[in-house]
Design an enzyme around this catalytic site. Structure first.
Site, mmCIF file in Angstrom:
data_model
loop_
_atom_site.group_PDB
_atom_site.id
_atom_site.type_symbol
_atom_site.label_atom_id
_atom_site.label_comp_id
_atom_site.label_asym_id
_atom_site.label_seq_id
_atom_site.Cartn_x
_atom_site.Cartn_y
_atom_site.Cartn_z
ATOM 1 N N ARG A 12 -80.847 -37.584 -7.245
ATOM 2 C CA ARG A 12 -81.570 -38.844 -7.373
ATOM 3 C C ARG A 12 -81.392 -39.456 -8.759
ATOM 4 N NH1 ARG A 12 -86.918 -37.094 -3.750
ATOM 5 N NH2 ARG A 12 -85.890 -37.567 -1.761
ATOM 6 N N TYR A 18 -79.435 -43.905 0.259
ATOM 7 C CA TYR A 18 -79.276 -42.453 0.357
ATOM 8 C C TYR A 18 -80.013 -41.704 -0.748
ATOM 9 C CZ TYR A 18 -74.951 -42.977 -2.615
ATOM 10 O OH TYR A 18 -74.025 -43.257 -3.585
ATOM 11 N N GLU A 19 -80.040 -40.369 -0.573
ATOM 12 C CA GLU A 19 -80.839 -39.472 -1.424
ATOM 13 C C GLU A 19 -82.326 -39.828 -1.390
ATOM 14 O OE1 GLU A 19 -79.495 -36.914 -2.190
ATOM 15 O OE2 GLU A 19 -77.398 -37.446 -2.105
ATOM 16 N N GLY A 20 -82.786 -40.245 -0.227
ATOM 17 C CA GLY A 20 -84.167 -40.688 -0.073
ATOM 18 C C GLY A 20 -84.237 -42.170 -0.324
#
Length: 584
Positions: free
Chosen positions: A294, A431-433
């Site tokens: 992140r 992406y990545e949350g």
């Protein structure tokens, strides 16, 4: 494509905004000093500008393709992967015990800032390997560390993260990939994963897949997830490669952007694997990798926004149209049109604010490594990670979109290259949350029940504003003080509402994250402006003056919205209650 590694901007941020010198010759980084820092950044700039940037546009056009179960990458990428590995770039911040260089996270990410600006699709490969290195280092057994880390750090092997499934995206509780024991401490994994970045390629001798799966007796939900290490090629206890494992790429996604980064559908058919961490403890282990990713995605936003701004700035200086209101010149560069110049200034101010926020996050990680007020800086890291990821990537989309707008009709034409930055940037808030998940995490977990991390940060901003600043910045301090008051009021409001009005808090999450980024970014830009003011007699006057002007543009165009954000946060969920938005 126009890309120039922003060494001067990055160095100024490290030295005068964040303060990298705290790590020089410290016990955690005993051999690190300004000379080594400059040498690494110079080398990273050369790699970014000379090797990665020339492949960016060509890679976007060529993309990747699947032949059988082999992924063929864009021309030139295999040579670049080899050059990257031979330069030792995979191990910048990794543990020296396994071949890493043990350098600060700030320096590692300063390099990635340039790598992403030069070629985001390429840099996703080492980004994922970096996350795998951190996860294995934190949660692997000693045997796993000894076997896998040296190869990953050397770049001989690469790493991936396998979370998402066709029916389980952000909701990891719904994943169905299963793991069954072989009875000897190893396991067989069966299932399918999608959206796997660089899940298959020929640029490494082996690919180490970190996979979330369920054991047969696992509890339901996220408490029943385990993390497994599943290599493309089987590995013996000496690190020698054996036969091909039963994991393969069965499809490539056709995407809006990052065309040169293979996004794979991976099939696991009783693939041999080993457990990382305890059974049913996979989520905690994977979060180590995801947190690293992140912050890295935040820097993706910084680098890509910087590149988009550079492209737009170059075009504005070259493209001539209309009469200048500044000089009176006919057929003047469009840079002389006030609207265009303001657009570019706002773009650049957002880039510098995002860079500083991400660097501040990395500096907290380094402070923890130095053993400096560990609990406080760990709270700060945890609080800043979702802001670094979401605020920076949202700004990247804004900056890249403004770059297309500035190019006019030519921005909508692929040949000019401005559109690629917008297409590539659009994945970063997802992406990545997703950034909505980052906001929910911020108000749900990171804010906590008492807002300790936020209040510590606000106190640091107040200390700075009360530090006998030059009188030239009196008005700027007043603007920041007003924004900080709104920020603190929003924090207090959400803390008071968490138990009694959770819908109000959830509805306000994204606005609150934006407010956090605006205020923290404004504070850091003001720090840079004061530092520039203090160097004016001995430094590059024009460049330093720009630091001050960019801060004031940010304050006028971005930070001035703080009171509106507070009002939106206090408005609550009521306007959404019973809202149906029927299509008919």
């Amino acid at each position: 494509m126009t890309y120039r590694p922003s060494l001067k901007d990055i160095t100024f941020c490290l030295d005068h905004v964040i303060g990298m010198s705290a790590s020089y010759n410290s016990p955690a980084f005993p051999d690190f000093d300004s000379g080594l820092r400059d040498a690494v950044l110079d080398a990273a700039g050369q790699l970014a500008g000379d090797v990665l940037a020339p492949l960016n546009r060509a890679g976007d056009l060529a993309g990747t393709r699947l032949e059988g179960d082999q992924v063929v990458v864009a021309p030139g990428f295999l040579d670049a992967i080899k050059t990257y590995a031979e330069g030792g770039w995979y191990g910048l911040a990794a543990d020296p015990a396994y071949g890493g260089q043990g350098l600060p996270k700030m320096l590692e990410q300063a390099c990635f800032d340039m790598f992403h600006g030069a070629n985001m699709a390429f840099t996703l490969l080492p980004t994922l390997s970096q996350g795998a290195i951190e996860a294995i280092h934190a949660h692997g057994t000693q045997a796993q560390k000894d076997l896998f880390l040296p190869k990953l750090i050397a770049g001989e092997w690469s790493g991936t993260m396998n979370l998402t499934e066709p029916g389980a995206g952000s909701d990891l509780a719904a994943l169905t990939t299963r793991a069954e024991t072989n009875g000897d401490g190893t396991f067989r994994i069966t299932g399918q994963k999608i959206f796997i970045t660089w899940g298959e390629h020929e640029g490494a001798e082996n690919i180490v897949h970190l996979v979330l799966a369920r054991l047969p007796d696992a509890p339901k939900g996220t408490r029943g997830i385990s993390l497994f290490l599943c290599p493309k090629f089987l590995v013996d206890t000496e690190g020698s490669l054996g036969g091909r494992n039963t994991v393969k790429c069965v499809g490539l996604e056709h995407k809006l952007g990052i065309h040169a980064s293979p996004t794979c559908v991976m099939s696991f058919e009783a693939a041999q694997a080993e457990l990382i961490g305890p059974p049913n403890g996979g989520l905690a282990a994977m979060f180590t990798m995801m947190n690293a990713a992140r912050l890295a995605v935040g820097f993706e936003g910084v680098g890509l926004a910087d590149a988009a701004w550079q492209k737009a700035q170059t075009y504005a200086l070259e493209r001539r149209q209309g009469k200048s209101l500044i000089t009176g010149q006919d057929y003047a560069p469009i840079y002389d049109h006030p609207d265009v110049r303001l657009m570019l200034a706002v773009m650049k101010a957002k880039v510098e604010a995002a860079r500083a926020i991400c660097m501040l996050t990395a500096s907290a990680i380094d402070a923890v490594k130095r053993g400096e007020d560990v609990e406080r800086y760990k709270r700060r890291e945890d609080f800043l990670v979702p802001i670094a990821k979401a605020w920076s990537t949202d700004r990247a989309v804004e900056v890249a979109s403004a770059g297309v707008q500035l190019h006019g009709g030519m921005g909508f034409i692929e040949e000019t290259g401005a559109a690629q930055y917008y297409r590539d940037a659009r994945i970063a808030p997802i992406y990545e949350g997703t950034n909505g998940i980052q906001a929910a995490d911020l108000v749900g977990r990171k804010l906590g029940h008492d807002g300790t991390a936020v209040k510590e940060l606000a106190d640091d901003i107040k200390v700075f504003m009360n530090s006998n600043l030059p009188t030239d910045f009196k008005v700027d301090c007043e603007v920041l003080e007003a924004a900080l008051t709104a920020f603190s009021a929003a924090t207090d409001h959400l803390l008071a509402q968490k138990a009694s009005a959770p819908l109000d808090v959830a509805a306000a999450a994204t606005t609150y994250l934006t407010l956090c980024g605006d205020v923290i970014g404004g504070w850091l830009l003001l720090k840079g402006a004061v530092a520039a003011h203090n160097q004016m007699e001995t430094g590059d006057t024009a460049w330093l003056t720009d630091r001050i002007k960019l801060m004031r543009v940010f304050f006028a165009q971005v930070l001035s919205h703080a009171s509106a954000h507070l009002a939106a946060i206090k408005s609550g969920y009521g306007a959404l209650d019973d809202l149906t938005l029927n299509l008919d």
